[in-house]
Design a protein around this motif. Structure first.
Motif, mmCIF file in Angstrom:
data_model
loop_
_atom_site.group_PDB
_atom_site.id
_atom_site.type_symbol
_atom_site.label_atom_id
_atom_site.label_comp_id
_atom_site.label_asym_id
_atom_site.label_seq_id
_atom_site.Cartn_x
_atom_site.Cartn_y
_atom_site.Cartn_z
ATOM 1 N N LEU A 40 93.193 -43.458 4.854
ATOM 2 C CA LEU A 40 93.686 -42.236 5.149
ATOM 3 C C LEU A 40 94.347 -41.891 3.807
ATOM 4 C CD1 LEU A 40 95.833 -43.058 8.268
ATOM 5 C CD2 LEU A 40 93.745 -41.650 8.118
ATOM 6 N N GLU A 41 94.648 -40.651 3.431
ATOM 7 C CA GLU A 41 94.919 -40.188 2.093
ATOM 8 C C GLU A 41 96.232 -40.636 1.403
ATOM 9 O OE1 GLU A 41 96.578 -35.862 2.681
ATOM 10 O OE2 GLU A 41 96.847 -36.183 4.516
ATOM 11 N N ASP A 42 97.110 -41.224 2.420
ATOM 12 C CA ASP A 42 98.059 -42.264 1.986
ATOM 13 C C ASP A 42 97.854 -43.596 1.932
ATOM 14 O OD1 ASP A 42 98.261 -42.360 4.569
ATOM 15 O OD2 ASP A 42 100.410 -42.002 4.913
ATOM 16 N N SER A 43 96.680 -44.014 2.036
ATOM 17 C CA SER A 43 96.559 -45.474 1.941
ATOM 18 C C SER A 43 96.579 -45.946 0.248
ATOM 19 C CB SER A 43 95.144 -45.798 2.230
ATOM 20 O OG SER A 43 94.704 -45.736 3.600
ATOM 21 N N LYS A 44 96.900 -47.014 0.129
ATOM 22 C CA LYS A 44 97.115 -47.859 -1.166
ATOM 23 C C LYS A 44 96.353 -48.760 -1.563
ATOM 24 C CE LYS A 44 101.466 -45.476 -2.336
ATOM 25 N NZ LYS A 44 100.835 -44.192 -2.456
ATOM 26 N N ALA A 45 95.832 -49.059 -2.821
ATOM 27 C CA ALA A 45 95.085 -50.123 -3.115
ATOM 28 C C ALA A 45 95.773 -51.234 -3.933
ATOM 29 C CB ALA A 45 93.807 -49.732 -3.836
ATOM 30 N N THR A 46 95.515 -52.717 -3.773
ATOM 31 C CA THR A 46 96.146 -53.588 -4.724
ATOM 32 C C THR A 46 95.336 -54.062 -5.931
ATOM 33 O OG1 THR A 46 97.463 -54.094 -3.000
ATOM 34 C CG2 THR A 46 96.953 -56.010 -4.650
ATOM 35 N N CYS A 47 95.585 -54.102 -7.050
ATOM 36 C CA CYS A 47 94.920 -54.671 -8.085
ATOM 37 C C CYS A 47 95.333 -55.783 -8.676
ATOM 38 C CB CYS A 47 94.801 -53.622 -9.370
ATOM 39 S SG CYS A 47 94.309 -54.234 -10.953
ATOM 40 N N PRO A 48 94.733 -56.914 -9.112
ATOM 41 C CA PRO A 48 95.184 -58.082 -9.569
ATOM 42 C C PRO A 48 96.183 -58.119 -10.630
ATOM 43 C CG PRO A 48 93.061 -58.081 -9.788
ATOM 44 C CD PRO A 48 93.217 -56.814 -9.106
ATOM 45 N N ILE A 49 96.116 -57.200 -11.343
ATOM 46 C CA ILE A 49 96.667 -56.787 -12.697
ATOM 47 C C ILE A 49 98.167 -56.013 -12.450
ATOM 48 C CG2 ILE A 49 96.740 -55.846 -15.179
ATOM 49 C CD1 ILE A 49 94.001 -56.809 -15.385
ATOM 50 N N GLY A 50 97.841 -54.808 -11.909
ATOM 51 C CA GLY A 50 98.837 -53.726 -11.507
ATOM 52 C C GLY A 50 99.638 -54.271 -10.127
ATOM 53 N N GLY A 51 99.327 -54.807 -9.397
ATOM 54 C CA GLY A 51 99.808 -55.547 -8.520
ATOM 55 C C GLY A 51 99.821 -54.831 -6.877
ATOM 56 N N LYS A 52 100.330 -55.081 -6.160
ATOM 57 C CA LYS A 52 100.392 -54.518 -4.646
ATOM 58 C C LYS A 52 100.821 -52.763 -4.704
ATOM 59 C CE LYS A 52 101.323 -55.105 0.025
ATOM 60 N NZ LYS A 52 99.911 -54.895 0.599
ATOM 61 N N ASP A 53 99.818 -52.133 -4.206
ATOM 62 C CA ASP A 53 99.865 -50.753 -3.850
ATOM 63 C C ASP A 53 100.059 -49.762 -4.992
ATOM 64 O OD1 ASP A 53 99.543 -51.250 -1.149
ATOM 65 O OD2 ASP A 53 101.677 -50.946 -0.789
ATOM 66 N N CYS A 54 99.321 -50.324 -6.353
ATOM 67 C CA CYS A 54 99.536 -49.691 -7.578
ATOM 68 C C CYS A 54 98.638 -48.582 -7.704
ATOM 69 C CB CYS A 54 99.330 -50.456 -8.793
ATOM 70 S SG CYS A 54 97.825 -51.178 -8.874
ATOM 71 N N ILE A 55 97.596 -48.345 -6.740
ATOM 72 C CA ILE A 55 96.377 -47.384 -6.747
ATOM 73 C C ILE A 55 96.579 -46.419 -5.650
ATOM 74 C CG2 ILE A 55 93.920 -46.826 -6.821
ATOM 75 C CD1 ILE A 55 93.501 -49.795 -7.876
ATOM 76 N N SER A 56 97.072 -45.229 -5.987
ATOM 77 C CA SER A 56 96.923 -44.247 -4.756
ATOM 78 C C SER A 56 96.022 -43.302 -4.764
ATOM 79 C CB SER A 56 98.453 -43.540 -4.924
ATOM 80 O OG SER A 56 98.398 -42.993 -6.241
#
Length: 160
Positions: free
Chosen positions: A99-115
Motif C-alpha cells: 500500500l502507499e504507506d508501506s515501508k521497506a527495510t534496508c540492512p544499512i538504513g534500518g527498519k522502515d527507512c524506505i517509504s
C-alpha cells in the motif's frame, strides 16, 4: 481506515538517509496488473519484492555511510516490507499487496527507512468514466465541455 492506493511497478520511493528517489521494479511476478488499461505495464507490487528491486538500486549518497570526503553511495537492498495489506494475497509469488504507506527495510538504513512517495498508479480515463461523470462537477473543472450534451456515440474516435 481510509482508502489507500495499491502500489504498482514504477512507484516512486525514497530512503530517509538518501537524497534521490528511485522507481520500484516488480521482479517476483508477471501475472497481476493494477490500474492499467491495457494490462501490460503496472504489475502489482507485493511484500515478496525484496532484494535489488529498484531501477537504479540507489538513493544517491547514503547518510548512514559517512567517509572523510562525504558519504558512500547507496546500494539499495530491501530485506523486508511492512504495512502491506494482509487481506489481499497474490500467488505466485505468495505475497501481500503493498500500500502507499508501506515501508521497506534496508540492512544499512534500518527498519522502515524506505517509504513510498507515489504509488505508481495513474488515472486513465475511459469512455465509461466519461459517461458516469457528474456533469455539474465537470462544468466546474472543465467549463469548455458541456457533459450534459456530450455525444457518446460508439464510433466517436475523439474520445478514444
Amino acid at each position: 481506515m481510509a482508502l489507500k492506493e495499491k502500489v504498482v511497478q514504477g512507484a516512486l520511493c525514497i530512503c530517509k538517509y538518501g537524497a534521490t528517489p528511485d522507481k520500484l521494479k516488480v521482479l517476483t511476478q508477471q501475472k497481476y496488473y493494477l490500474n492499467d488499461y491495457k494490462g501490460n505495464s503496472k504489475l502489482a507490487a507485493t511484500n515478496k519484492d525484496i532484494g535489488t528491486t529498484f531501477e537504479k538500486n540507489t538513493f544517491g549518497l547514503c547518510k548512514m555511510q559517512p567517509t572523510p570526503g562525504g558519504y558512500k553511495p547507496c546500494q539499495t537492498t530491501v530485506t523486508e516490507w511492512s504495512g502491506y495489506y494482509e487481506k489481499e494475497k497474490y500467488d505466485p509469488p505468495g505475497g501481500y499487496i503493498l500500500l502507499e504507506d508501506s515501508k521497506a527495510t534496508c540492512p544499512i538504513g534500518g527498519k522502515d527507512c524506505i517509504s513510498i512517495i507515489k504509488s505508481g498508479q495513474i488515472g486513465e480515463p475511459t469512455k465509461k468514466n466519461l459517461q458516469n461523470t457528474d456533469s455539474e462537477l465537470q462544468a466546474h473543472i472543465n467549463p469548455i465541455v458541456d457533459m450534459k450534451n456530450y455525444d457518446f456515440v460508439e464510433g466517436n474516435k475523439s474520445i478514444f
